[in-house]
Design an enzyme around this catalytic site. Sequence first.
Site, mmCIF file in Angstrom:
data_model
loop_
_atom_site.group_PDB
_atom_site.id
_atom_site.type_symbol
_atom_site.label_atom_id
_atom_site.label_comp_id
_atom_site.label_asym_id
_atom_site.label_seq_id
_atom_site.Cartn_x
_atom_site.Cartn_y
_atom_site.Cartn_z
ATOM 1 N N LEU A 156 3.443 -1.745 2.177
ATOM 2 C CA LEU A 156 2.187 -2.148 2.805
ATOM 3 C C LEU A 156 1.396 -2.962 1.788
ATOM 4 C CD1 LEU A 156 1.142 1.088 4.731
ATOM 5 C CD2 LEU A 156 2.807 -0.671 5.341
ATOM 6 N N ASP A 157 1.482 -4.281 1.928
ATOM 7 C CA ASP A 157 0.891 -5.194 0.962
ATOM 8 C C ASP A 157 -0.631 -5.194 1.060
ATOM 9 O OD1 ASP A 157 1.018 -7.574 -0.905
ATOM 10 O OD2 ASP A 157 0.066 -8.503 0.841
ATOM 11 N N ALA A 158 -1.294 -5.051 -0.102
ATOM 12 C CA ALA A 158 -2.764 -5.164 -0.202
ATOM 13 C C ALA A 158 -3.481 -4.287 0.803
ATOM 14 C CB ALA A 158 -3.184 -6.628 -0.042
#
Length: 585
Positions: free
Chosen positions: A237-239
Amino acid sequence: MSNHSELLLHSVEKIYQGILDVTEMENLANNLLQDMRLDIGQVDFAPTEDLWDERDLILITYADSFLDPSRRRKPLQVLQGFLDKYCQDVVAGVHILPFYPYSSDDGFAVIDYASVNESVGDWDDISAIANEYRVMGDLVINHASSRSIWFQNFLRGRSPGDGYFLDVDINQDWHHVVRPRTSPLFREVQTPAGTKHVWCTFSHDQVDFDFRNPQVLREFVRIIRLYLDRGFEIFRLDAVAFLWKEAGTGCINLEQTHAVVRLLRLLTEWADPRSLVITETNIPSRENLSYFGNGNEAHCVYNFSLPPLLVNTLITGNSHYLTLWLMELPPLQSGTTYFNFIASHDGIGLRPAEGILSDDELDTLITTMQGFGGTVSWRALGGGSEEKKAYEINIALFDALQGTTAGVDHFAEQRFLCAHAIMLGLEGIPGLYVHSLLATRNDYHRMEHSGHNRAINRHQWDIEQLDKLLGSESHHRRVYHALVHLICLRCEQAAFHPNASQLVLHLGDHLFGYVRQSQQSSQRIYCVSNISADKQVLCLSDLNSHEAVNAHELITGQDFDLESESITLSPYQTVWLTVNSDSKR
């Protein structure tokens, strides 16, 4: 209502209480099940006990890190050839960084989440890799490209896309927003409804979603379902820390963000009990660890404090701060572990070292890295201030470790291997950046050509040139074979299971050590590294708990008497001393 239905509805309520009414939340819960193609009556989820073991190691790479000069093969096919030739039986999984059509940020400004960038290959190429390795993919969940069809529809007031992006009243209190960049936070756009100001955490080409709109959540659940169908098991889960925004707050790590992570884990586990959720939150250590929740959020969190602290340890020759940090890491809850890494496609983040290293020590680290060819990326401090602060150091890890604060020396390879020996033995799953496996140097040409600091550590290899280097005498070959040796040793040790217990050793500032104890066998491994440029003597009696007499050193194959012997460790040498508690006095 079944227990599963209650759990799902409770998760939805944690996100949308006060936004949706009860009926709307019930409908949303049912829609999410349909989007994931789940029948709540048939969900029979039991936690999987063997989600990972000591053989798990994730190789981090771009889809186009390797290029065929003849162009007969697409980069994803070249990547699979590299994996099969150099990484088979060495790595268990592969993190393929964003491979979608994109407009900027090397893939993290996604134009179309459902497609593979045709310049690198297609879905069949992705699935072929997933047939042989556990594949980890990026769920770029905070923002999308301004060129995506969703954002273009947002600008026209059309669906899908209308209402998907966060537009705000810029006169509200946004002074406390925590920023990872120095670019303006808001972008003015024209829509059929008039002028709007959309939120751009990272750049004006990366426009943040508005998760207050449940249709955005539904879109991402459908994306997860698509990736599961293509063979993905691990979702990064990016950023994600920046996901939810509220005026008057820092707009980071809000409770609704944690609730979204819990909901996505719940649905993903129900769809595939082997799937994992990993949160990418480049923030101070305590905030980062909060994404474990109560064992019900991320399966793994990126151990972001490790890279700056380990690099600082090796360039100063002092293990004090690394030891203190490791001692303070909380015990892992069941079904969770750390994702350990010391290099990635991004830089060496400095926020995770805040509160551990002083400002003066951070300045020394930055200055030393700049002396080794690195650059610095900055972030705005917020609060209405025009000030900025160093956010990350951009440098290839091999160059970052080419010397100490005194300057470049001849221990670069030893120091580099020491860093990886420390990382590979730690509690958690190791993530190994492909350019660390190959000891790739700073790519100044790529950085200058792209205009982005991070490109310095995103080299693209001509696969034929790389084959020649790995087939002849070079530092690339030496490092590759040394790392493969360490990885293969790790895979055979029960005490290196990601959840085997870990105890920090106190051996003075010039030695760094910890002991790993298997929970499934009697094996114990003492991991000790000389983190200085001078020889250090390790008295083995200082390690022995009087439960064992003999120890076997895994890396060199030597045997030792724990009662009476000592080892003189060469500069940056690591020993893995294994004992079994059944070899009593």
